[in-house]
Design a protein around this motif. Structure first.
Motif, PDB file in Angstrom:
ATOM      1  N   TYR A   1      15.447 -21.600 100.270  1.00 20.24           N
ATOM      2  CA  TYR A   1      15.870 -21.800 101.656  1.00 20.24           C
ATOM      3  C   TYR A   1      17.395 -21.742 101.770  1.00 20.24           C
ATOM      4  N   ILE A   2      18.098 -22.343 100.814  1.00 22.09           N
ATOM      5  CA  ILE A   2      19.558 -22.294 100.822  1.00 22.09           C
ATOM      6  C   ILE A   2      20.060 -20.868 100.642  1.00 22.09           C
ATOM      7  N   CYS A   3      19.393 -20.103  99.765  1.00 23.22           N
ATOM      8  CA  CYS A   3      19.799 -18.701  99.560  1.00 23.22           C
ATOM      9  C   CYS A   3      19.654 -17.893 100.846  1.00 23.22           C
ATOM     10  N   ILE A   4      18.571 -18.121 101.593  1.00 25.68           N
ATOM     11  CA  ILE A   4      18.357 -17.353 102.825  1.00 25.68           C
ATOM     12  C   ILE A   4      19.344 -17.770 103.907  1.00 25.68           C
ATOM     13  N   MET A   5      19.570 -19.067 104.036  1.00 21.52           N
ATOM     14  CA  MET A   5      20.477 -19.528 105.089  1.00 21.52           C
ATOM     15  C   MET A   5      21.925 -19.147 104.801  1.00 21.52           C
ATOM     16  N   ARG A   6      22.308 -19.151 103.532  1.00 18.86           N
ATOM     17  CA  ARG A   6      23.672 -18.744 103.176  1.00 18.86           C
ATOM     18  C   ARG A   6      23.812 -17.232 102.991  1.00 18.86           C
ATOM     19  N   GLN A   7      22.671 -16.544 102.873  1.00 19.42           N
ATOM     20  CA  GLN A   7      22.645 -15.101 102.662  1.00 19.42           C
ATOM     21  C   GLN A   7      23.403 -14.690 101.402  1.00 19.42           C
ATOM     22  N   GLU A   8      23.214 -15.477 100.352  1.00 23.64           N
ATOM     23  CA  GLU A   8      23.808 -15.150  99.057  1.00 23.64           C
ATOM     24  C   GLU A   8      22.965 -15.783  97.952  1.00 23.64           C
ATOM     25  N   ILE A   9      22.925 -15.104  96.807  1.00 19.10           N
ATOM     26  CA  ILE A   9      22.195 -15.595  95.640  1.00 19.10           C
ATOM     27  C   ILE A   9      23.181 -15.632  94.480  1.00 19.10           C
ATOM     28  N   THR A  10      23.535 -16.827  94.071  1.00 17.95           N
ATOM     29  CA  THR A  10      24.460 -16.978  92.949  1.00 17.95           C
ATOM     30  C   THR A  10      23.692 -16.950  91.631  1.00 17.95           C
ATOM     31  N   ALA A  11      24.424 -16.767  90.546  1.00 19.42           N
ATOM     32  CA  ALA A  11      23.792 -16.708  89.223  1.00 19.42           C
ATOM     33  C   ALA A  11      23.196 -18.065  88.847  1.00 19.42           C
ATOM     34  N   ALA A  12      23.902 -19.150  89.138  1.00 19.25           N
ATOM     35  CA  ALA A  12      23.399 -20.483  88.799  1.00 19.25           C
ATOM     36  C   ALA A  12      22.139 -20.811  89.581  1.00 19.25           C
ATOM     37  N   ARG A  13      22.149 -20.459  90.868  1.00 19.27           N
ATOM     38  CA  ARG A  13      20.982 -20.770  91.692  1.00 19.27           C
ATOM     39  C   ARG A  13      19.777 -19.916  91.308  1.00 19.27           C
ATOM     40  N   SER A  14      20.008 -18.641  90.994  1.00 23.10           N
ATOM     41  CA  SER A  14      18.887 -17.782  90.582  1.00 23.10           C
ATOM     42  C   SER A  14      18.314 -18.234  89.245  1.00 23.10           C
ATOM     43  N   PHE A  15      19.166 -18.629  88.301  1.00 23.01           N
ATOM     44  CA  PHE A  15      18.686 -19.137  87.013  1.00 23.01           C
ATOM     45  C   PHE A  15      17.862 -20.408  87.206  1.00 23.01           C
ATOM     46  N   PHE A  16      18.332 -21.272  88.078  1.00 24.13           N
ATOM     47  CA  PHE A  16      17.604 -22.510  88.355  1.00 24.13           C
ATOM     48  C   PHE A  16      16.260 -22.231  89.020  1.00 24.13           C
ATOM     49  N   MET A  17      16.192 -21.257  89.919  1.00 26.71           N
ATOM     50  CA  MET A  17      14.928 -20.920  90.579  1.00 26.71           C
ATOM     51  C   MET A  17      13.933 -20.317  89.597  1.00 26.71           C
ATOM     52  N   ILE A  18      14.429 -19.517  88.650  1.00 30.26           N
ATOM     53  CA  ILE A  18      13.531 -18.960  87.626  1.00 30.26           C
ATOM     54  C   ILE A  18      12.948 -20.078  86.755  1.00 30.26           C
ATOM     55  N   LEU A  19      13.794 -21.035  86.376  1.00 28.07           N
ATOM     56  CA  LEU A  19      13.295 -22.184  85.606  1.00 28.07           C
ATOM     57  C   LEU A  19      12.251 -22.962  86.381  1.00 28.07           C
ATOM     58  N   SER A  20      12.485 -23.181  87.662  1.00 31.77           N
ATOM     59  CA  SER A  20      11.539 -23.931  88.489  1.00 31.77           C
ATOM     60  C   SER A  20      10.223 -23.185  88.635  1.00 31.77           C
ATOM     61  N   LEU A  21      10.295 -21.863  88.824  1.00 35.67           N
ATOM     62  CA  LEU A  21       9.065 -21.076  88.958  1.00 35.67           C
ATOM     63  C   LEU A  21       8.252 -21.111  87.666  1.00 35.67           C
ATOM     64  N   LEU A  22       8.913 -20.971  86.522  1.00 37.68           N
ATOM     65  CA  LEU A  22       8.209 -21.048  85.242  1.00 37.68           C
ATOM     66  C   LEU A  22       7.596 -22.429  85.036  1.00 37.68           C
ATOM     67  N   SER A  23       8.295 -23.474  85.466  1.00 38.37           N
ATOM     68  CA  SER A  23       7.751 -24.828  85.356  1.00 38.37           C
ATOM     69  C   SER A  23       6.501 -25.004  86.201  1.00 38.37           C
ATOM     70  N   ILE A  24       6.510 -24.447  87.419  1.00 38.88           N
ATOM     71  CA  ILE A  24       5.332 -24.563  88.287  1.00 38.88           C
ATOM     72  C   ILE A  24       4.161 -23.779  87.714  1.00 38.88           C
ATOM     73  N   VAL A  25       4.431 -22.578  87.243  1.00 35.12           N
ATOM     74  CA  VAL A  25       3.347 -21.760  86.671  1.00 35.12           C
ATOM     75  C   VAL A  25       2.758 -22.433  85.442  1.00 35.12           C
ATOM     76  N   TYR A  26       3.616 -23.020  84.609  1.00 34.94           N
ATOM     77  CA  TYR A  26       3.117 -23.729  83.427  1.00 34.94           C
ATOM     78  C   TYR A  26       2.291 -24.947  83.830  1.00 34.94           C
ATOM     79  N   GLY A  27       2.722 -25.676  84.863  1.00 40.64           N
ATOM     80  CA  GLY A  27       1.933 -26.808  85.334  1.00 40.64           C
ATOM     81  C   GLY A  27       0.583 -26.384  85.876  1.00 40.64           C
ATOM     82  N   ALA A  28       0.542 -25.263  86.602  1.00 43.13           N
ATOM     83  CA  ALA A  28      -0.740 -24.757  87.096  1.00 43.13           C
ATOM     84  C   ALA A  28      -1.633 -24.293  85.952  1.00 43.13           C
TER      85      ALA A  28
END
Length: 428
Positions: free
Chosen positions: A143-170
């Motif tokens: 949501y922050i990426c869309i509202m700011r209209q930018e994707i930083t390296a730190a935020r993208s790395f963090f989102m990838i970690l979060s997605l992998l964590s959710i998939v592993y939990g599922a």
């Protein structure tokens, strides 16, 4: 550890940039699962009841999982050096091959039993971390990426970690469901099954998070009723089933738990169940009447209804986003994104069907396949309600009644003819 560290660094970056809202929300979603994991280890797995004050202090410092990790590695590397004083024998049935099943006996030592306990604790912790921390965190950062209209390296790395964590939990939810439902059998999951589950959960969760974020970016107020309706609907669903069954309150969950402790455990379980179903199919159904608190029956119809309703909900939210889109999407082909998200969710359903139809380790124990259940559910929803089918069905019933009457009358005539023939032959 990596996800929590990345969340803390990103929260500090938001604070330095002068965004207190993003700072506190990122910090909250980073610390909430940590506190719930500590509560699970302390309360459910009773880490503190062993008279270990150092462990209690480390739990208060949010380092309880690290203690379990070090202890598990210590038990693993020392296993086999000293003979266990107590060994138990477990019996499991092999999954039938060519209609033949063999019972397998296995000796389980004390070290292996402790490692199984640690594995169970880590599985529950990963599910809590995934759906009560990583899933809201991924939604917030996108949501922050869309509202700011930018994707930083730190935020993208963090989102990838979060997605992998959710998939592993599922994925852990799927493994837990198989072990509970087929407890008498030795379940061995093959790599193809892991791959299908990974693709199924990845497409499903990524699509769901994107749909929620797109809808919330244009209709900020209406996202709260949608989230609350989903969450509280799944939260109260097991309690409604329990209330309708009129069963007594469960007392045998754990001998050392009081009525208050049992209530807390059930509330935490249904809270986690609602958090999972907010983003994907939970694979396990909470049954408060059962001593294991998990339903062991394979309910294909409930699963089919979930995916049909969730697909309709995602399509409706995307439609509302498309009708109310703002200028921030002027450089994006919105019809293409609309169709891609729906196609992505259909892809998730496809991999789910492939898993249950071909890659499930216990598919030979199914009484019916998921495709049969899907077809029967669709027939029940669409064919049963059409007026033409009811008229045709009525005509068929009348026709069958007429044929039955003609058959019965012909049978009586034939029987009368047979009786006359028998009487005539006897007289002769």
């Amino acid at each position: 550890l990596s996800e929590t560290t990345a969340a803390l660094c990103l929260s500090a970056a938001y604070r330095a940039a002068g965004d207190p809202t993003w700072h506190w929300l990122t910090l909250f979603f980073a610390l909430l699962p940590c506190a719930l994991v500590q509560l699970s280890l302390v309360f459910i797995h009773r880490d503190v009841t062993r008279d270990r004050p150092l462990v209690l202090l480390l739990h208060l410092l949010q380092l309880g999982p690290l203690v379990r990790c070090v202890e598990a590695f210590y038990i693993y590397f020392n296993a086999g050096r000293v003979e266990d004083p107590y060994v138990s024998i477990t019996k499991k049935w092999q999954v039938p091959k060519d209609g033949y099943s063999e019972e397998i006996e296995k000796e389980v030592g004390q070290a292996e039993r402790k490692l199984c306990t640690h594995t169970s604790a880590f599985g529950r912790a990963s599910v809590i971390q995934a759906f009560l921390g990583s899933a809201p965190q991924l939604t917030l950062q996108l949501y922050i990426c869309i509202m700011r209209q930018e994707i930083t390296a730190a935020r993208s790395f963090f989102m990838i970690l979060s997605l992998l964590s959710i998939v592993y939990g599922a994925l852990r939810c799927n493994i837990l469901a198989m072990k509970i439902k087929y407890d008498d059998y030795e379940v061995r999951v093959k790599p193809a099954a892991y791959l299908c589950i990974f693709l199924w959960r990845s497409f499903e969760i990524a699509t769901r998070v994107t749909v929620l974020v797109l809808f919330s970016s244009v209709l900020r107020i209406w996202i709260f009723p949608v989230v609350m309706l989903n969450f509280f609907g799944f939260y109260f669903f097991p309690w409604i089933l329990f209330w309708r069954s009129k069963s007594p309150f469960p007392e045998n969950i754990e001998k050392e738990f009081s009525r208050v402790g049992t209530t807390i455990v059930l509330c935490l379980l249904t809270f986690l169940y609602a958090g999972i179903n907010m983003f994907c199919w939970s694979a396990v159904q909470v049954n408060i009447n059962d001593p294991d608190l998990i339903s062991k029956s394979q309910n294909w119809y409930q699963m089919t209804m979930f995916y049909i309703l969730r697909f309709i909900e995602n399509a409706f939210l995307l439609l509302m986003w498309y009708l109310h889109k703002t200028d921030i999407y002027m450089y994006i082909c919105t019809p293409s994104l609309f169709l891609r998200l729906l196609l992505s969710y259909c892809t998730a359903i496809f991999f789910m069907l492939v898993f249950y139809q071909f890659c499930h380790p216990c598919k030979k124990l199914f009484s019916s396949t998921i495709t049969d259940a899907l077809l029967s559910c669709c027939k029940f929803l669409f064919i049963r309600k059409s007026p033409k089918s009811t008229v045709l069905r009525g005509k068929a019933v009348v026709k069958s009644e007429n044929t039955d009457e003609t058959q019965s009358s012909s049978k009586t005539i034939d029987s009368q003819k047979g009786n006359l023939h028998q009487s005539a032959s006897s007289n002769a």
